[in-house]
Design a protein around this motif. Structure first.
Motif, PDB file in Angstrom:
ATOM      1  N   ARG A 171      51.291  47.572  33.000  1.00  0.00           N
ATOM      2  CA  ARG A 171      51.585  47.112  34.363  1.00  0.00           C
ATOM      3  C   ARG A 171      51.007  48.072  35.389  1.00  0.00           C
ATOM      4  NH1 ARG A 171      54.916  42.955  35.164  1.00  0.00           N
ATOM      5  NH2 ARG A 171      56.181  42.173  33.425  1.00  0.00           N
ATOM      6  N   GLN A 174      47.454  47.147  35.920  1.00  0.00           N
ATOM      7  CA  GLN A 174      47.393  45.902  36.688  1.00  0.00           C
ATOM      8  C   GLN A 174      47.652  46.161  38.167  1.00  0.00           C
ATOM      9  OE1 GLN A 174      50.358  43.771  34.434  1.00  0.00           O
ATOM     10  NE2 GLN A 174      48.823  42.704  33.179  1.00  0.00           N
ATOM     11  N   ARG A 175      48.646  46.994  38.457  1.00  0.00           N
ATOM     12  CA  ARG A 175      48.961  47.321  39.853  1.00  0.00           C
ATOM     13  C   ARG A 175      47.813  48.087  40.516  1.00  0.00           C
ATOM     14  NH1 ARG A 175      54.338  48.170  37.764  1.00  0.00           N
ATOM     15  NH2 ARG A 175      53.823  50.360  37.386  1.00  0.00           N
ATOM     16  N   LYS A 176      47.235  49.024  39.780  1.00  0.00           N
ATOM     17  CA  LYS A 176      46.133  49.806  40.339  1.00  0.00           C
ATOM     18  C   LYS A 176      44.928  48.922  40.667  1.00  0.00           C
ATOM     19  CE  LYS A 176      47.272  54.332  38.438  1.00  0.00           C
ATOM     20  NZ  LYS A 176      46.984  55.363  37.397  1.00  0.00           N
ATOM     21  N   LEU A 177      44.611  48.004  39.774  1.00  0.00           N
ATOM     22  CA  LEU A 177      43.468  47.119  40.036  1.00  0.00           C
ATOM     23  C   LEU A 177      43.746  46.221  41.229  1.00  0.00           C
ATOM     24  CD1 LEU A 177      40.703  46.844  38.521  1.00  0.00           C
ATOM     25  CD2 LEU A 177      42.420  48.215  37.322  1.00  0.00           C
ATOM     26  N   LYS A 178      44.970  45.738  41.338  1.00  0.00           N
ATOM     27  CA  LYS A 178      45.318  44.879  42.478  1.00  0.00           C
ATOM     28  C   LYS A 178      45.184  45.643  43.789  1.00  0.00           C
ATOM     29  CE  LYS A 178      48.639  41.276  43.664  1.00  0.00           C
ATOM     30  NZ  LYS A 178      47.658  40.208  43.395  1.00  0.00           N
ATOM     31  N   THR A 179      45.616  46.903  43.786  1.00  0.00           N
ATOM     32  CA  THR A 179      45.493  47.748  44.981  1.00  0.00           C
ATOM     33  C   THR A 179      44.029  48.000  45.319  1.00  0.00           C
ATOM     34  OG1 THR A 179      47.610  48.849  44.574  1.00  0.00           O
ATOM     35  CG2 THR A 179      46.021  50.004  45.970  1.00  0.00           C
ATOM     36  N   ILE A 181      41.434  46.176  44.655  1.00  0.00           N
ATOM     37  CA  ILE A 181      40.824  44.945  45.172  1.00  0.00           C
ATOM     38  C   ILE A 181      41.215  44.731  46.627  1.00  0.00           C
ATOM     39  CG2 ILE A 181      40.842  42.422  44.975  1.00  0.00           C
ATOM     40  CD1 ILE A 181      41.094  42.862  41.901  1.00  0.00           C
ATOM     41  N   THR A 182      42.489  44.953  46.942  1.00  0.00           N
ATOM     42  CA  THR A 182      42.960  44.799  48.322  1.00  0.00           C
ATOM     43  C   THR A 182      42.265  45.778  49.260  1.00  0.00           C
ATOM     44  OG1 THR A 182      45.126  44.032  47.551  1.00  0.00           O
ATOM     45  CG2 THR A 182      44.987  44.853  49.813  1.00  0.00           C
ATOM     46  N   VAL A 203      43.162  41.996  35.293  1.00  0.00           N
ATOM     47  CA  VAL A 203      42.914  41.366  36.589  1.00  0.00           C
ATOM     48  C   VAL A 203      43.110  39.861  36.435  1.00  0.00           C
ATOM     49  CG1 VAL A 203      41.224  40.871  38.384  1.00  0.00           C
ATOM     50  CG2 VAL A 203      41.271  43.133  37.315  1.00  0.00           C
ATOM     51  N   ASP A 204      43.992  39.304  37.244  1.00  0.00           N
ATOM     52  CA  ASP A 204      44.199  37.855  37.265  1.00  0.00           C
ATOM     53  C   ASP A 204      43.080  37.255  38.114  1.00  0.00           C
ATOM     54  OD1 ASP A 204      44.978  35.220  37.639  1.00  0.00           O
ATOM     55  OD2 ASP A 204      47.107  35.715  37.757  1.00  0.00           O
ATOM     56  N   ASN A 208      43.866  36.503  43.305  1.00  0.00           N
ATOM     57  CA  ASN A 208      43.523  37.682  44.087  1.00  0.00           C
ATOM     58  C   ASN A 208      43.057  37.290  45.473  1.00  0.00           C
ATOM     59  OD1 ASN A 208      43.587  40.522  42.830  1.00  0.00           O
ATOM     60  ND2 ASN A 208      42.988  39.205  41.113  1.00  0.00           N
TER      61      ASN A 208
END
Length: 231
Positions: A171, A174-179, A181-182, A203-204, A208
């Motif tokens: 997780r 997953q959180r790091k990749l989401k951050t 990307i943002t 990465v979903d 995104n």
């Protein structure tokens, strides 16, 4: 259908995804129970893992070249190297065989150009993110790439090599990749290129803030289209 050769094992986890996606694409385009005619050589990844020195890349080129030649001799009509980072030795490998090798960055660049994407951020291993062998192919298709953030380079390299290539999904990753990307979206990126064949594990693609260009998916679809007679 034409017979394709896969140079895999880098890592075997993403190679299994190539096999699955190519076959699913072929079955959807032809009919059940059709499957893709494939020749697969899965290399020992420990021999080419995390190469950094010039001598190491020379050895990696030798290993991948020998694999390409064996697959050609076995009857493959075209090849794919099932890894982004190993495309650093693409020119040497392509020159050693008489059949086409589909360059993963070319496939991604063609797709992005067709979609009209002009600004993107590149995520992958250290050599993919910081060296020119991959980036210049996307730039040649009109894609302006944001400069690599060295903190992200370090984080991604660790996540890819120490977790994803071992089949470990967390997780935290997953959180790091989401951050990431943002942050890249806020910096002006209009799309993200997943230039690592394991990154789709964390990465979903469909959830995104930006369009995600999954290099493995695009590469596998190009390979399947060739099998079916296109290109």
């Amino acid at each position: 259908m034409r017979k394709l050769g896969l140079i895999g094992g880098m890592s075997w986890i993403s190679t299994s995804t190539y096999y699955d996606r190519i076959n699913r694409y072929v079955r959807a385009r032809v009919r059940a129970p059709a499957s893709a005619p494939l020749l697969l050589e899965s290399l020992d990844f420990s021999l080419v893992y995390r190469v950094t020195e010039d001598e190491g890349w020379e050895e990696a080129a030798r290993i991948v070249t020998a694999s390409a030649q064996r697959l050609e001799q076995a009857g493959a009509g075209a090849l794919v190297i099932c890894a982004n980072s190993m495309h650093k030795v693409y020119n040497e490998v392509a020159a050693s065989v008489g059949i086409p090798i589909f360059h993963i960055a070319e496939c991604v660049g063609e797709k992005m150009k067709a979609d009209g994407v002009t600004t993107a951020a590149l995520f992958g291993t250290r050599n993919v993110m910081t060296e020119s062998f991959y980036r210049k192919r996307l730039v040649a298709h009109g894609v302006d790439l944001l400069p690599p953030d060295m903190d992200y380079v370090e984080q991604l390299d660790r996540i890819i090599y120490d977790e994803l290539m071992l089949g470990k999904v967390t997780r935290d990753a997953q959180r790091k990749l989401k951050t990431m990307i943002t942050v890249k979206e806020q910096a002006g990126a209009k799309a993200i290129v997943l230039a690592c064949t394991e990154l789709d594990m964390v990465v979903d693609i469909d959830a995104n803030v930006l369009p995600i260009y999954d290099s493995l998916k695009i590469h596998a679809e190009k390979a399947a289209e060739w099998i079916l007679g296109a290109g």
